[in-house]
Scaffold this motif. Structure first.
Motif: not given
Length: 91
Positions: A66-91
């Motif tokens: 996902v590419i986005d901008a932050d007008a107030d940022a002073r530097e470029v940053s990259v963040r890795k977000v891990e995804v939790c996979h769950t079974a479909r229909g699980a609550a």
């Protein structure tokens, strides 16, 4: 988005932003350039808002960027977000 909903892809790139907000359009502009340089296995989309419907687009992809901008940022940053996979229909 949604045209490729649920369609398997290697990597989904989402450029996020709003052209009416000036520098906030950076994500859209980057996505448009990436789309023009099309690579096999990479699907590029743009979005003005990140909505729950994006989950269907993301479901069949190995990875997402996902590419986005932050007008107030002073530097470029990259963040890795891990995804939790769950079974479909699980609550």
């Amino acid at each position: 988005m949604g045209a490729g909903a649920g369609k398997a892809c290697g990597v989904l790139v989402i450029g996020w932003g709003n052209r009416l907000r000036g520098d906030d359009a950076a994500g859209l502009l980057v996505a448009e350039r990436l789309r023009a340089a099309a690579r096999p296995g990479v699907r590029v989309e743009t979005a003005r808002l990140l909505t729950p419907e994006l989950a269907e687009d993301l479901a069949g992809c190995r990875a997402a960027v996902v590419i986005d901008a932050d007008a107030d940022a002073r530097e470029v940053s990259v963040r890795k977000v891990e995804v939790c996979h769950t079974a479909r229909g699980a609550a």
